[in-house]
Enzyme design. Structure first.
Site, mmCIF file in Angstrom:
data_model
loop_
_atom_site.group_PDB
_atom_site.id
_atom_site.type_symbol
_atom_site.label_atom_id
_atom_site.label_comp_id
_atom_site.label_asym_id
_atom_site.label_seq_id
_atom_site.Cartn_x
_atom_site.Cartn_y
_atom_site.Cartn_z
ATOM 1 N N HIS A 1 -30.613 34.679 24.504
ATOM 2 C CA HIS A 1 -30.235 36.076 24.730
ATOM 3 C C HIS A 1 -30.923 36.696 25.952
ATOM 4 C CE1 HIS A 1 -28.008 35.776 21.105
ATOM 5 N NE2 HIS A 1 -28.933 36.130 20.237
ATOM 6 N N HIS B 1 -25.200 42.752 19.620
ATOM 7 C CA HIS B 1 -25.799 42.050 18.489
ATOM 8 C C HIS B 1 -25.948 42.931 17.250
ATOM 9 C CE1 HIS B 1 -28.066 38.853 16.622
ATOM 10 N NE2 HIS B 1 -28.114 38.166 17.742
ATOM 11 N N GLU C 1 -20.606 37.946 17.243
ATOM 12 C CA GLU C 1 -20.839 38.215 18.664
ATOM 13 C C GLU C 1 -19.736 37.562 19.495
ATOM 14 O OE1 GLU C 1 -25.120 36.887 19.144
ATOM 15 O OE2 GLU C 1 -24.733 36.708 17.009
HETATM 16 C C1 BGC Z 1 -28.418 33.451 17.314
HETATM 17 C C2 BGC Z 1 -29.429 33.132 16.254
HETATM 18 C C3 BGC Z 1 -30.607 34.033 16.440
HETATM 19 C C4 BGC Z 1 -30.128 35.463 16.380
HETATM 20 C C5 BGC Z 1 -31.172 36.453 16.796
HETATM 21 C C6 BGC Z 1 -27.977 34.856 17.112
HETATM 22 O O1 BGC Z 1 -27.037 35.195 18.063
HETATM 23 O O2 BGC Z 1 -27.331 32.577 17.312
HETATM 24 O O3 BGC Z 1 -29.803 31.785 16.291
HETATM 25 O O4 BGC Z 1 -31.596 33.793 15.520
HETATM 26 O O5 BGC Z 1 -29.095 35.671 17.281
HETATM 27 O O6 BGC Z 1 -32.207 36.599 16.052
#
Ligand code: BGC
Length: 374
Positions: free
Chosen positions: A128, A202, A340
């Site tokens: 991210h 998110h 997402e």
């Molecule tokens: C990911 C997870 C991650 C989470 C954030 C998701 O988009 O795929 O693996 O733990 O975001 O905490």
């Protein structure tokens, strides 16, 4: 026809006009102050029965309220009360994600023969956007009303080399609430050097209401015949796999809890679902409907439409009871899920995946629409 909110004379929760707060909508207030003295503001807006609270920090959706089948409003997103909690311990609650949604293996990729090392923040991988992703930026926020729409423009500039990414990236994200209660996100970005971009949001959804417990009873439909399996570090292997005959088949819609304990190797790696579904429609010029989430107890539904080719369905596997949210409840594993919209994780290292490269002179554009009903 959906019923109106309790006591309302409006035709339905999706019909009343943007005129709360004595005519002021959106409304801005001080939310908190960062350690370096930067003020963080919160914007509250509403339209068509949907109420949204957005922070200038991370473009975070702190809460989103929608009516249930009896017109009762509830916040359906996980979040915190204080900016410090977002800074110190947020697993990306409600945040804008950039420059790259999901993982890039070992935080490395090669573009035009040049290799780039990104900020690494998830074991050996970059997740991210790295340690200081867009979720940790204070965005410039500009409110607008346009016809019957109410919204916010959020701007930020990510300088050349930030988190290891090449090129100065200028980003504009628009959050719009329509008179039908839809929350629409439009992303735009330009660069002055070739780079990679994959923006998303998110939000952690619980349509029964934030802090009300598990989402395993929610029903989910995803219009995808394939997903991208991963290695144990959640990096795609590169070969899409068929969902048919696996716990990953959501084409007909099913309860999330039904197959979550099936013990498929992929679920063991992820501690549940945490995968990219390859949407059957592919990349489209206009948003197309790709997923529906429904909570049988409240009747609330969320339909997602997007131009993107992928959808990360994450079943809140890493929530572990250590965080307390806006309603005063702790969040445990499976208390919310994320949907997402995106290009595929680690695409910069998989030439067969749809490209995430953005070059000078091009404009990155992406749109996702969240439509609520009951
Ligand atoms: C990911 C997870 C991650 C989470 C954030 C998701 O988009 O795929 O693996 O733990 O975001 O905490």
């Amino acid at each position: 026809m959906p019923k109106g909110p309790a006591g309302s004379t409006a035709a339905g929760p999706f019909d009343f006009p943007p005129q709360r707060h004595g005519g002021r909508n959106p409304v801005k207030e001080l939310f908190g102050t960062l350690a370096d003295g930067t003020k963080v503001h919160r914007w509250s807006l509403e339209n068509g029965g949907t109420r949204l609270k957005v922070l200038s920090y991370g473009g975070i959706v702190q809460s989103l309220e929608v009516p249930d089948r009896d017109g009762r409003q509830a916040n359906v997103c996980l979040g915190f009360d204080r900016v410090e909690e977002y800074v110190d311990s947020s697993p990306y609650f409600g945040a804008l994600i950039g420059r790259y949604g999901n993982r890039i293996a070992e935080g490395r990729f090669t573009l035009d023969g040049k290799s780039h090392q990104l900020s690494v923040n998830d074991g050996v991988n970059s997740l991210h956007g790295g340690t200081q992703g867009f979720d940790k930026r204070v965005w410039d926020v500009e409110p607008f009303t346009k016809g019957s729409d109410v919204g916010l423009h959020l701007h930020c500039t990510s300088v050349d080399g930030e988190m290891g990414y090449p090129g100065t990236l200028k980003v504009k994200v628009t959050y719009t609430l329509t008179r039908h209660g839809e929350w629409r996100i439009d992303y735009e970005a330009t660069t002055d050097k070739a780079t990679v971009v994959n923006l998303t949001n998110h939000v952690y959804w619980n349509l029964g209401g934030e802090g009300t417990g598990t989402i395993e009873d929610h029903e989910l439909h995803i219009a995808a015949s394939h997903y991208t399996p991963t290695d144990s570090g959640l990096i795609p292997t590169g070969e899409p796999a068929k969902v048919a005959g696996t716990p990953f088949d959501f084409r007909k819609g099913k309860q999330i809890g039904r197959d979550i304990r099936a013990g498929h190797e992929q679920q063991v790696f992820a501690k549940g679902y945490d995968h990219n579904w390859v949407l059957d429609k592919g990349i489209t010029a206009e948003p197309e409907h790709v997923a529906t989430l429904r909570d049988p107890s409240s009747g609330r539904t969320l339909k997602i439409s997007t131009v993107e080719p992928g959808l990360q369905f994450y079943s809140g596997n890493f929530l572990d009871g250590t965080l307390t949210g806006t309603g005063g409840h702790t969040y445990r594993q499976g208390d919310a899920l994320c949907l997402e919209t995106q290009h595929f994780p680690d695409a910069p290292n998989h030439p067969s995946f749809p490209s995430t490269v953005l070059r000078p002179g091009q404009t990155y554009r992406s749109t996702t629409i969240h439509s609520f009903g009951a």
